[in-house]
Write an enzyme that holds these catalytic residues in place. Structure first.
Site, PDB file in Angstrom:
ATOM      1  CB  THR A   1      -0.926  -0.002   1.236  1.00  0.00           C
ATOM      2  OG1 THR A   1      -1.909  -1.017   1.058  1.00  0.00           O
ATOM      3  CG2 THR A   1      -1.622   1.335   1.416  1.00  0.00           C
TER       4      THR A   1
ATOM      5  CB  SER B   1       2.073  -8.199   1.417  1.00  0.00           C
ATOM      6  OG  SER B   1       0.911  -8.089   2.187  1.00  0.00           O
TER       7      SER B   1
ATOM      8  CB  THR C   1      -0.034  -3.994   6.188  1.00  0.00           C
ATOM      9  OG1 THR C   1      -1.256  -3.915   5.444  1.00  0.00           O
ATOM     10  CG2 THR C   1       0.668  -2.643   6.163  1.00  0.00           C
ATOM     11  CG  ASP C   2      -3.383  -7.569   3.750  1.00  0.00           C
ATOM     12  OD1 ASP C   2      -3.930  -7.228   4.813  1.00  0.00           O
ATOM     13  OD2 ASP C   2      -3.776  -7.179   2.640  1.00  0.00           O
TER      14      ASP C   2
END
Lengths: 168, 168, 168, 168
Positions: free
Chosen positions: B16, B58, B87-88
Site C-alpha cells: 500500500t 503482499s 501489511t497483510d
C-alpha cells in the site's frame, strides 16, 4: 512495566515544527501543536499523552524555560519522553537534561523540524516517527532525532550554515 | 563499524505504501517506490541505498518471492536493513527472515503503510521514520514498525478487522 | 482566435502564494514561483506561458514595479492574462491596470493566496483554478479571484482585519 | 439577484474526486464528499450549499440516477449550480442536462478529478476553483471544467487513453 512507565509522554515547547503563517502580518508564528494530529495520522496505537510546556522559538528560550523543561522530565512518572523543540538550541536543552535520563532510567528524545509540519513537504512526520521509535528502543539517556539520525544528546550540534544536525 | 555496515539498505517490495491511483481504469496499482522521496523530504543525512526487489501486494507474494527477500537480507553486507512491505503478510515475512537477523548481527525492520504515501494523510512518512530510527537503535533481530510501535517480528499480527497491528 | 491570443500568459510578481520558510533564519522568503507546479498537478492542457516579473511582498512594490506590471499587460500579445500577486496591494494594482483590459479586449485576472502554496492547507490551487477559469470566461477587463469570488477589479478591497476580500 | 439565485448549489454524485483507500480490502471506495473541506481550505466567502445526490463511480450511474441529477438541476431555485461527478460519463450527464441551463437561465458546471482529492497531488482543488469561478462568470448553459479548460458541455469528450478531456 507499569502502565505509567509504558505511556509515552510528549512535551511540546514550540519551534519550527509548530509554525503557522499569518498573511495579515506577513510573518510566521507558533501555533497549536501539530503533535496530536501527526500521531492520529500515523494511527499510533501506543498510549500517549501530550503536554504543552511553552510555545517559543528555541532562540527565545530563557534559563527559566530550560529549567522548566528539565524539571518536567525529572518529575514525569514516564520512562519514555519525547520533547518537541526548536532546532537552534535543541542541543543545549539536551545537555541541560544531561544525566537525568540515564540516572532515572528514562529514555528522552528531543525532536523538531526544519520545515513547519503544516507544509506539504516537511520533515516533521518522519522525525516524530523516529522519536517515537527511539523512545521505545534506545537505551536510557538523552537522544536527538533529526536528519534521519539518532544522535547521543551530548554529541551533536546543529550546523546552521548547512541547516543540518551533525555529530560533535 | 565499516562504511558498508553503517549504510542503511532499504529493500522495497511493494504494498500500500507505494500505491498509485489510475482514474481511467478506476483502480490502484503499485508505482515507483516513494521511499527515496520520503527520505529526501526528511533531509536524511545518513548514507543509504534503495533497492527495489519487487512491486507486489503482499497477498500476492509467492514462496519464491519471500525466499528472495530472505536471501537479499542474508547476502547484504549491511547491518541495518529496512524492508518496505505490504501489511497483510508482513508478519509472515518477518517470521521467514526469522533468526537471520540476530545470528548475523543485523537489525532488520519491516515497515509499510495503511494509507498510500501519495495521500495527503498517510502514516507512511511517520512509519518510515520509525523504521530508520529502529534500525539504528534496536538490537540485532527482526522488527516490525507499525501503528507507532516497534514490535518484535515474531510477536505481532495484523488485526485485519481493526486494520491495526497488535502484539501476538 | 490566434494562437497567441489563445495562450494564457501567467505573470508572477511574488506574494504569499510563493512564500518559502527558512529555519536557519526563522523567517520566510519568496521562492521560485509555484505556478508551474500547480498547473502541472492540475493537468492543465491549455497552452500557457509563465513569466516572472518580480519576486516581492506586495507591500514592497514601488511605483516603478507597478508601472512594469501595467506595461507587461499592455505589451503582451495575449488576450488572457493571469497575474499572481501579494494580497495586500492587489486591489491597487488592479486599479492601475484599470481600463487597459477592456480597451484592448484583454481579460486580466489577479490572484494570490492567504496561505503559502507550499502549505498542505492552502487556498493557492483553488484560487489559481478560479483565475484560469475566469480568464477564459469573464468579459474583457480586470478581475480579482480570491475567497471563492470573481470581483470586478475596481470594486474590491482587502479587509485586513478579517483577512478576506470583499466588495467595495 | 435574489439571495437564493446568488447562492452556489453544489450537488455531489461521487467519482474519483471523493475516492478513499481501504487497506484491509486493498481497494478504493467513494467516501464522504471532500467538497466542503476544499471550500473551507479555499476560504470561500460566497454563500453556498452542498447536497449529496449519490455516491457512485460515473460508470455505474443508471438512467434513473442521471434523471435524478437532471431533476435536481431543474428544480433547484439556484442560478449557479456546480456538480461534482466521475469523469468517465461526465460528458453524458452534461448532454442529459442539455438545454435546461440556457432555457432556465442557469449556469451549470460539471467538475471532477483525475486523482482523488485525498491525494497530496490532485487536480481536485484547482478544478473545483475553476468550477466555482465559471459558475459566476460563464453564460447560462452547461459547462465542464477539467484540464484547465472550461468546455461547452455539448462539445467535449474524455479521451480515456490519454486520461484527459478534449474538445469534441
Amino acid at each position: 512495566m507499569t502502565e505509567m512507565a509504558n505511556e509515552i509522554l510528549l512535551l511540546t515547547t514550540g519551534g519550527t515544527i509548530d509554525k503557522l503563517y499569518f498573511d495579515a502580518l506577513s510573518e510566521y508564528r507558533i501555533g497549536d501543536s501539530v503533535v496530536g494530529r501527526l500521531l492520529a495520522t500515523a494511527r499510533v496505537a501506543q498510549p500517549f499523552r501530550v503536554v504543552e510546556l511553552m510555545r517559543k522559538d528555541s532562540l527565545e528560550l530563557t534559563d527559566e524555560d530550560r529549567a522548566a523543561i528539565v524539571q518536567a522530565v525529572r518529575e514525569a512518572p514516564n520512562a519514555r519522553i519525547v520533547i518537541t523543540h526548536g532546532t537552534d538550541t535543541m542541543a543545549d536543552t539536551a545537555r541541560a537534561i544531561g544525566g537525568i535520563g540515564a540516572a532515572e532510567n528514562k529514555t528522552v528524545v528531543l525532536v523538531g523540524a526544519l520545515a513547519p509540519a503544516r507544509f506539504a513537504e516537511s520533515d516533521a512526520p518522519f522525525n516524530l516517527g523516529m522519536a517515537v521509535a527511539a523512545v521505545q528502543t534506545a537505551a536510557p539517556g538523552v537522544w536527538i532525532a533529526m536528519n534521519g539520525t539518532i544522535f547521543p544528546g551530548d554529541k551533536v550540534r546543529k550546523n546552521r550554515a548547512a541547516n543540518t544536525f551533525e555529530a560533535a
